[in-house]
Write a protein that holds these residues in place. Structure first.
Motif, PDB file in Angstrom:
ATOM      1  N   ILE A   1      98.435  69.809   8.060  1.00  0.00           N
ATOM      2  CA  ILE A   1      97.246  69.122   9.036  1.00  0.00           C
ATOM      3  C   ILE A   1      95.902  69.548   8.873  1.00  0.00           C
ATOM      4  O   ILE A   1      94.930  68.673   8.559  1.00  0.00           O
ATOM      5  CB  ILE A   1      97.700  69.218  10.531  1.00  0.00           C
ATOM      6  CG1 ILE A   1      98.984  68.480  10.755  1.00  0.00           C
ATOM      7  CG2 ILE A   1      96.629  68.722  11.534  1.00  0.00           C
ATOM      8  CD1 ILE A   1      99.600  68.550  12.229  1.00  0.00           C
ATOM      9  N   PHE A   2      95.778  70.743   8.572  1.00  0.00           N
ATOM     10  CA  PHE A   2      94.434  71.460   8.399  1.00  0.00           C
ATOM     11  C   PHE A   2      93.996  71.148   6.807  1.00  0.00           C
ATOM     12  O   PHE A   2      92.880  70.865   6.704  1.00  0.00           O
ATOM     13  CB  PHE A   2      94.368  72.779   8.633  1.00  0.00           C
ATOM     14  CG  PHE A   2      93.925  73.232   9.880  1.00  0.00           C
ATOM     15  CD1 PHE A   2      93.219  72.983  10.778  1.00  0.00           C
ATOM     16  CD2 PHE A   2      95.269  74.073  10.372  1.00  0.00           C
ATOM     17  CE1 PHE A   2      93.041  73.176  11.958  1.00  0.00           C
ATOM     18  CE2 PHE A   2      95.099  74.591  11.767  1.00  0.00           C
ATOM     19  CZ  PHE A   2      93.983  74.065  12.742  1.00  0.00           C
ATOM     20  N   ALA A   3      94.812  70.829   6.069  1.00  0.00           N
ATOM     21  CA  ALA A   3      94.359  70.647   4.640  1.00  0.00           C
ATOM     22  C   ALA A   3      94.046  68.997   4.584  1.00  0.00           C
ATOM     23  O   ALA A   3      93.088  68.670   3.999  1.00  0.00           O
ATOM     24  CB  ALA A   3      95.623  70.886   3.744  1.00  0.00           C
ATOM     25  N   ALA A   4      94.676  68.144   5.383  1.00  0.00           N
ATOM     26  CA  ALA A   4      94.292  66.902   5.500  1.00  0.00           C
ATOM     27  C   ALA A   4      92.979  66.714   6.108  1.00  0.00           C
ATOM     28  O   ALA A   4      92.061  65.687   5.661  1.00  0.00           O
ATOM     29  CB  ALA A   4      95.316  66.115   6.104  1.00  0.00           C
ATOM     30  N   ALA A   5      92.953  67.432   6.939  1.00  0.00           N
ATOM     31  CA  ALA A   5      91.458  67.329   7.796  1.00  0.00           C
ATOM     32  C   ALA A   5      90.386  67.783   6.980  1.00  0.00           C
ATOM     33  O   ALA A   5      89.226  67.120   7.200  1.00  0.00           O
ATOM     34  CB  ALA A   5      91.484  68.038   9.093  1.00  0.00           C
ATOM     35  N   ALA A   6      90.625  68.961   6.293  1.00  0.00           N
ATOM     36  CA  ALA A   6      89.840  69.514   5.375  1.00  0.00           C
ATOM     37  C   ALA A   6      89.315  68.552   4.194  1.00  0.00           C
ATOM     38  O   ALA A   6      88.065  68.531   3.736  1.00  0.00           O
ATOM     39  CB  ALA A   6      90.066  70.913   4.933  1.00  0.00           C
ATOM     40  N   SER A   7      90.193  67.697   3.884  1.00  0.00           N
ATOM     41  CA  SER A   7      89.882  66.731   2.652  1.00  0.00           C
ATOM     42  C   SER A   7      89.318  65.568   3.116  1.00  0.00           C
ATOM     43  O   SER A   7      88.879  64.575   2.291  1.00  0.00           O
ATOM     44  CB  SER A   7      91.145  66.552   1.812  1.00  0.00           C
ATOM     45  OG  SER A   7      91.978  66.012   2.591  1.00  0.00           O
ATOM     46  N   THR A   8      89.232  65.064   4.371  1.00  0.00           N
ATOM     47  CA  THR A   8      88.509  64.055   4.603  1.00  0.00           C
ATOM     48  C   THR A   8      87.218  63.980   4.752  1.00  0.00           C
ATOM     49  O   THR A   8      86.513  65.178   5.117  1.00  0.00           O
ATOM     50  CB  THR A   8      89.018  63.705   6.326  1.00  0.00           C
ATOM     51  OG1 THR A   8      90.452  63.668   6.413  1.00  0.00           O
ATOM     52  CG2 THR A   8      88.526  62.308   6.976  1.00  0.00           C
ATOM     53  N   PRO A   9      86.529  63.035   3.946  1.00  0.00           N
ATOM     54  CA  PRO A   9      85.038  63.176   3.870  1.00  0.00           C
ATOM     55  C   PRO A   9      84.360  63.066   5.463  1.00  0.00           C
ATOM     56  O   PRO A   9      84.657  62.066   6.176  1.00  0.00           O
ATOM     57  CB  PRO A   9      84.918  62.049   2.879  1.00  0.00           C
ATOM     58  CG  PRO A   9      85.597  61.175   2.949  1.00  0.00           C
ATOM     59  CD  PRO A   9      86.980  61.993   3.516  1.00  0.00           C
ATOM     60  N   TYR A  10      83.429  63.640   5.464  1.00  0.00           N
ATOM     61  CA  TYR A  10      82.422  63.548   6.858  1.00  0.00           C
ATOM     62  C   TYR A  10      81.512  62.563   6.656  1.00  0.00           C
ATOM     63  O   TYR A  10      80.743  62.669   5.662  1.00  0.00           O
ATOM     64  CB  TYR A  10      81.958  64.803   7.376  1.00  0.00           C
ATOM     65  CG  TYR A  10      83.037  65.657   7.907  1.00  0.00           C
ATOM     66  CD1 TYR A  10      83.777  65.411   8.921  1.00  0.00           C
ATOM     67  CD2 TYR A  10      83.437  66.738   6.876  1.00  0.00           C
ATOM     68  CE1 TYR A  10      84.810  66.275   9.205  1.00  0.00           C
ATOM     69  CE2 TYR A  10      84.560  67.735   7.251  1.00  0.00           C
ATOM     70  CZ  TYR A  10      84.920  67.461   8.744  1.00  0.00           C
ATOM     71  OH  TYR A  10      86.023  68.282   8.821  1.00  0.00           O
ATOM     72  N   TYR A  11      81.093  61.595   7.207  1.00  0.00           N
ATOM     73  CA  TYR A  11      80.056  60.535   7.252  1.00  0.00           C
ATOM     74  C   TYR A  11      79.123  60.901   8.379  1.00  0.00           C
ATOM     75  O   TYR A  11      79.443  60.883   9.467  1.00  0.00           O
ATOM     76  CB  TYR A  11      80.786  59.085   7.316  1.00  0.00           C
ATOM     77  CG  TYR A  11      81.551  58.919   6.554  1.00  0.00           C
ATOM     78  CD1 TYR A  11      80.886  58.545   4.865  1.00  0.00           C
ATOM     79  CD2 TYR A  11      82.939  58.734   6.530  1.00  0.00           C
ATOM     80  CE1 TYR A  11      81.969  58.197   3.898  1.00  0.00           C
ATOM     81  CE2 TYR A  11      83.725  58.467   5.138  1.00  0.00           C
ATOM     82  CZ  TYR A  11      83.242  58.056   4.031  1.00  0.00           C
ATOM     83  OH  TYR A  11      84.085  57.857   3.167  1.00  0.00           O
ATOM     84  N   TYR A  12      77.842  60.936   7.937  1.00  0.00           N
ATOM     85  CA  TYR A  12      76.913  61.266   9.038  1.00  0.00           C
ATOM     86  C   TYR A  12      76.001  59.911   9.397  1.00  0.00           C
ATOM     87  O   TYR A  12      75.592  59.401   8.642  1.00  0.00           O
ATOM     88  CB  TYR A  12      76.034  62.444   8.733  1.00  0.00           C
ATOM     89  CG  TYR A  12      76.734  63.550   8.685  1.00  0.00           C
ATOM     90  CD1 TYR A  12      76.950  64.483   9.811  1.00  0.00           C
ATOM     91  CD2 TYR A  12      77.217  64.147   7.176  1.00  0.00           C
ATOM     92  CE1 TYR A  12      77.487  65.586   9.620  1.00  0.00           C
ATOM     93  CE2 TYR A  12      77.821  65.411   7.306  1.00  0.00           C
ATOM     94  CZ  TYR A  12      77.888  66.080   8.247  1.00  0.00           C
ATOM     95  OH  TYR A  12      78.505  67.304   8.113  1.00  0.00           O
TER      96      TYR A  12
END
Length: 101
Positions: A90-101
Motif C-alpha cells: 500500500i505504501f509503495a503504491a501510494a509513493a508511486s502515485t504522482p501528485y498534481y498541484y
C-alpha cells in the motif's frame, strides 16, 4: 499412551506415571489430541485475547496446552507477516502515485 493428569507420554504397560506419579491402572489409554485448529481460529479472530483464553482453557504442562500455544504462535506470525507485506504494498503504491498541484 499419555498421562491424563500431566499429559506426558508414558509406556503402554506402565501402572504409574513416571512424571507425576498418577496411577494409570484404572484409566484407558489417552492419546494426544490436536488443538491446532482451536489455536488457529483464536489467533485469526481474537489475537492476543485468544492466546489468553486458550492458556486459561488448558492446564499448564499438558500436551494440549503446548500444542495450542504452538499453533497460535505460528498462525499469528503468518498473519503478522502478511499484514506487513500488505502495508508495504500500500505504501509503495501510494509513493508511486504522482501528485498534481
Amino acid at each position: 499412551m499419555y498421562c491424563p493428569k500431566c499429559g506426558n507420554e508414558v509406556n503402554d504397560d506402565a501402572e504409574v506415571c513416571v512424571h507425576c506419579g498418577r496411577s494409570l491402572t484404572k484409566t484407558k489409554p489417552e492419546y494426544k489430541e490436536s488443538k491446532t485448529g482451536l489455536g488457529v481460529v483464536m489467533a485469526l479472530f481474537l489475537g492476543i485475547i485468544g492466546l489468553i483464553i486458550g492458556i486459561m482453557l488448558y492446564p499448564s504442562g499438558t500436551v494440549a496446552r503446548k500444542t495450542f500455544i504452538k499453533a497460535w504462535c505460528i498462525t499469528y506470525a503468518i498473519v503478522f507477516a502478511l499484514m506487513m507485506i500488505f502495508i508495504i504494498i500500500i505504501f509503495a503504491a501510494a509513493a508511486s502515485t504522482p501528485y498534481y498541484y
